[in-house]
Design an enzyme around this catalytic site. Structure first.
Site, PDB file in Angstrom:
ATOM      1  N   CYS A   1      -4.200  -1.556  -2.143  1.00 58.35           N
ATOM      2  CA  CYS A   1      -4.302  -0.120  -2.394  1.00 58.35           C
ATOM      3  C   CYS A   1      -5.231   0.030  -3.584  1.00 58.35           C
ATOM      4  CB  CYS A   1      -2.917   0.439  -2.723  1.00 58.35           C
ATOM      5  SG  CYS A   1      -2.948   2.179  -3.177  1.00 58.35           S
ATOM      6  N   ASN A   2      -6.359   0.677  -3.353  1.00 58.46           N
ATOM      7  CA  ASN A   2      -7.335   0.837  -4.432  1.00 58.46           C
ATOM      8  C   ASN A   2      -6.778   1.697  -5.556  1.00 58.46           C
ATOM      9  OD1 ASN A   2     -10.373  -0.030  -3.378  1.00 58.46           O
ATOM     10  ND2 ASN A   2      -8.909   0.338  -1.772  1.00 58.46           N
ATOM     11  N   THR A   3      -6.014   2.721  -5.171  1.00 60.20           N
ATOM     12  CA  THR A   3      -5.482   3.642  -6.179  1.00 60.20           C
ATOM     13  C   THR A   3      -4.520   2.895  -7.115  1.00 60.20           C
ATOM     14  OG1 THR A   3      -5.624   5.352  -4.479  1.00 60.20           O
ATOM     15  CG2 THR A   3      -4.414   5.908  -6.476  1.00 60.20           C
TER      16      THR A   3
ATOM     17  N   GLU B   1      -3.221   9.350   8.013  1.00 63.91           N
ATOM     18  CA  GLU B   1      -1.768   9.124   8.146  1.00 63.91           C
ATOM     19  C   GLU B   1      -1.181   9.985   9.265  1.00 63.91           C
ATOM     20  OE1 GLU B   1       0.662   7.187   6.456  1.00 63.91           O
ATOM     21  OE2 GLU B   1      -0.958   6.066   5.481  1.00 63.91           O
TER      22      GLU B   1
ATOM     23  N   CYS C   1     -10.938   2.716  -0.441  1.00 63.57           N
ATOM     24  CA  CYS C   1      -9.550   3.076  -0.127  1.00 63.57           C
ATOM     25  C   CYS C   1      -9.217   2.310   1.138  1.00 63.57           C
ATOM     26  CB  CYS C   1      -9.431   4.579   0.107  1.00 63.57           C
ATOM     27  SG  CYS C   1      -7.829   5.073   0.792  1.00 63.57           S
ATOM     28  N   THR C   2      -8.063   1.663   1.147  1.00 62.31           N
ATOM     29  CA  THR C   2      -7.755   0.786   2.284  1.00 62.31           C
ATOM     30  C   THR C   2      -7.509   1.553   3.584  1.00 62.31           C
ATOM     31  OG1 THR C   2      -5.509   0.727   1.419  1.00 62.31           O
ATOM     32  CG2 THR C   2      -6.914  -1.173   0.992  1.00 62.31           C
ATOM     33  N   HIS C   3      -7.382   2.876   3.474  1.00 61.23           N
ATOM     34  CA  HIS C   3      -7.255   3.653   4.709  1.00 61.23           C
ATOM     35  C   HIS C   3      -8.587   3.782   5.457  1.00 61.23           C
ATOM     36  CE1 HIS C   3      -3.374   4.858   3.111  1.00 61.23           C
ATOM     37  NE2 HIS C   3      -3.112   5.555   4.210  1.00 61.23           N
TER      38      HIS C   3
ATOM     39  N   TYR D   1      -0.840   8.541  -2.909  1.00 63.07           N
ATOM     40  CA  TYR D   1      -0.919   8.187  -4.325  1.00 63.07           C
ATOM     41  C   TYR D   1      -2.160   8.824  -4.961  1.00 63.07           C
ATOM     42  CZ  TYR D   1       2.637   4.431  -4.293  1.00 63.07           C
ATOM     43  OH  TYR D   1       3.793   3.713  -4.241  1.00 63.07           O
ATOM     44  N   GLY D   2      -3.140   9.119  -4.078  1.00 65.96           N
ATOM     45  CA  GLY D   2      -4.453   9.556  -4.560  1.00 65.96           C
ATOM     46  C   GLY D   2      -4.457  10.858  -5.325  1.00 65.96           C
TER      47      GLY D   2
ATOM     48  N   ASP E   1       0.870  -1.186   0.000  1.00 70.60           N
ATOM     49  CA  ASP E   1       0.000   0.000   0.000  1.00 70.60           C
ATOM     50  C   ASP E   1       0.904   1.232   0.000  1.00 70.60           C
ATOM     51  OD1 ASP E   1      -2.492   1.445   0.146  1.00 70.60           O
ATOM     52  OD2 ASP E   1      -2.041   1.879   2.228  1.00 70.60           O
ATOM     53  N   SER E   2       0.296   2.378  -0.292  1.00 73.14           N
ATOM     54  CA  SER E   2       1.080   3.603  -0.236  1.00 73.14           C
ATOM     55  C   SER E   2       1.453   3.932   1.215  1.00 73.14           C
ATOM     56  CB  SER E   2       0.284   4.756  -0.840  1.00 73.14           C
ATOM     57  OG  SER E   2      -0.945   4.889  -0.164  1.00 73.14           O
TER      58      SER E   2
HETATM   59  N1  DGL Z   1      -4.793   3.501   0.600  1.00 73.74           N
HETATM   60  C1  DGL Z   1      -4.762   3.771  -0.771  1.00 73.74           C
HETATM   61  C2  DGL Z   1      -6.000   3.322  -1.489  1.00 73.74           C
HETATM   62  O1  DGL Z   1      -6.545   2.293  -1.158  1.00 73.74           O
HETATM   63  C3  DGL Z   1      -4.255   5.080  -1.282  1.00 73.74           C
HETATM   64  C4  DGL Z   1      -4.021   6.209  -0.348  1.00 73.74           C
HETATM   65  C5  DGL Z   1      -3.182   7.294  -0.995  1.00 73.74           C
HETATM   66  O2  DGL Z   1      -1.969   7.103  -1.028  1.00 73.74           O
HETATM   67  O3  DGL Z   1      -3.738   8.274  -1.465  1.00 73.74           O
HETATM   68  O4  DGL Z   1      -6.445   3.935  -2.408  1.00 73.74           O
END
Ligand code: DGL
Length: 293
Positions: free
Chosen positions: A97-99, A182, A212-214, A66-67, A14-15
């Protein structure tokens, strides 16, 4: 002569922190729902025995978020991380990571792997999430919140049509949430959540995808805001089962995996807040190694 079987680990990428939530769910899986070849997707099964495998977690914290990045940048960072994980003997990498799944997975599966690592696999999270949200075509109005890049890609919309042409999806970008999570500013994150969810609630959604996994870190707050009638689809609930099922259906991969209960946590930059959230998630201090990207 001893039969030599190459031993491999499972990489989770993940990011930043988000994938740790998925990792925790995988490590402690006791039995949960479904994976398919191109993604972590497919039929339901128990998530048993995942804890004995060896895992390497990598969070690209130096280049987070990453978003807000372009598809080209996300592909560059994601393929670099995957290479690093393969160099650590990972046989299979889960893009938690969805992104990265939205912007880089297809190119990685169709171009990068065949060229550089034909025997290895990378699985994403978007299709299994839609399968879960749509639940055998039972839910027709679905909402998704995700990073700006994920929502801009319309990956959830494009893939849902393939699964269920009659279902509708409403997408909302929630760019402020990842930086707040974060930084461990969860109260502030909770406040901004309401604004992001409002337009989705107006559409009478039946399910809300945490794209988003966050976001599972805020799951309780989200559930409170949307109420009991909307199914909150959190990747922590079903990805372990999907992984377990994938491994059952792919003995050519699972037979290469080692089982010594090892966990290695890598980040590209360490900061105190990250360590604190990780500690709260796992209930103990995790030892992170910093890798030089
Ligand atoms: N947690 C990541 C996701 O699932 C991306 C978060 C990010 O870096 O913006 O999309």
């Amino acid at each position: 002569m001893k039969n030599i079987i190459s031993e491999g680990k499972i990489g989770i990428f993940d990011s930043g922190l988000g994938g740790l939530v998925i990792a925790k769910a995988i490590f402690s899986a006791k039995g949960s729902p479904r994976i398919r070849e191109s993604e972590a997707g497919g039929p339901a099964s128990g998530g048993k025995n995942l804890s004995s495998y060896d895992y390497v977690y990598l969070g690209d914290t130096k280049w987070l978020p990453y978003g807000n990045k372009s598809a080209g940048q996300v592909y560059k960072y994601t393929s670099r991380a995957i290479k690093y994980l393969f160099d650590q003997d990972c046989q299979l990498v889960i893009l938690a990571c969805n992104t990265a799944s939205a912007l880089a997975l297809r190119k990685i599966q169709q171009e990068y792997l065949p060229k550089f690592y034909p025997g290895k696999r990378v699985l994403g999270v978007v299709i299994p999430t839609l399968e879960e949200a749509d639940k055998n075509h039972k839910r027709k109005i679905i909402g998704v919140i995700g990073t700006s890049a994920t929502i801009r890609s319309h990956i959830y919309k494009k893939e849902l049509i393939k699964i269920d042409a009659k279902a509708k999806i409403f997408e909302v970008a929630a760019p402020k949430l990842v930086p707040l999570i974060e930084r461990n500013s969860l109260q502030l994150a909770e406040k901004t959540l309401g604004l992001y969810l409002q337009p989705l609630l107006k559409h009478n959604i039946e399910a809300l995808i945490l794209g988003c996994t966050h976001y599972p870190i805020l799951e309780q707050q989200i559930k409170k805001l949307v109420g009991k009638n909307i199914k909150v689809v959190s990747q922590t609930d079903f990805l372990p089962g999907k992984l377990s099922n994938y491994l059952k259906r792919h003995p050519e991969i699972s037979k290469k995996l080692s089982k010594h209960h090892q966990r290695t946590f890598l980040v590209t930059k360490y900061n105190r807040e990250f360590g604190e959230v990780a500690k709260r998630l796992f209930g103990r201090k995790l030892k992170f190694e910093v890798v030089p990207f």
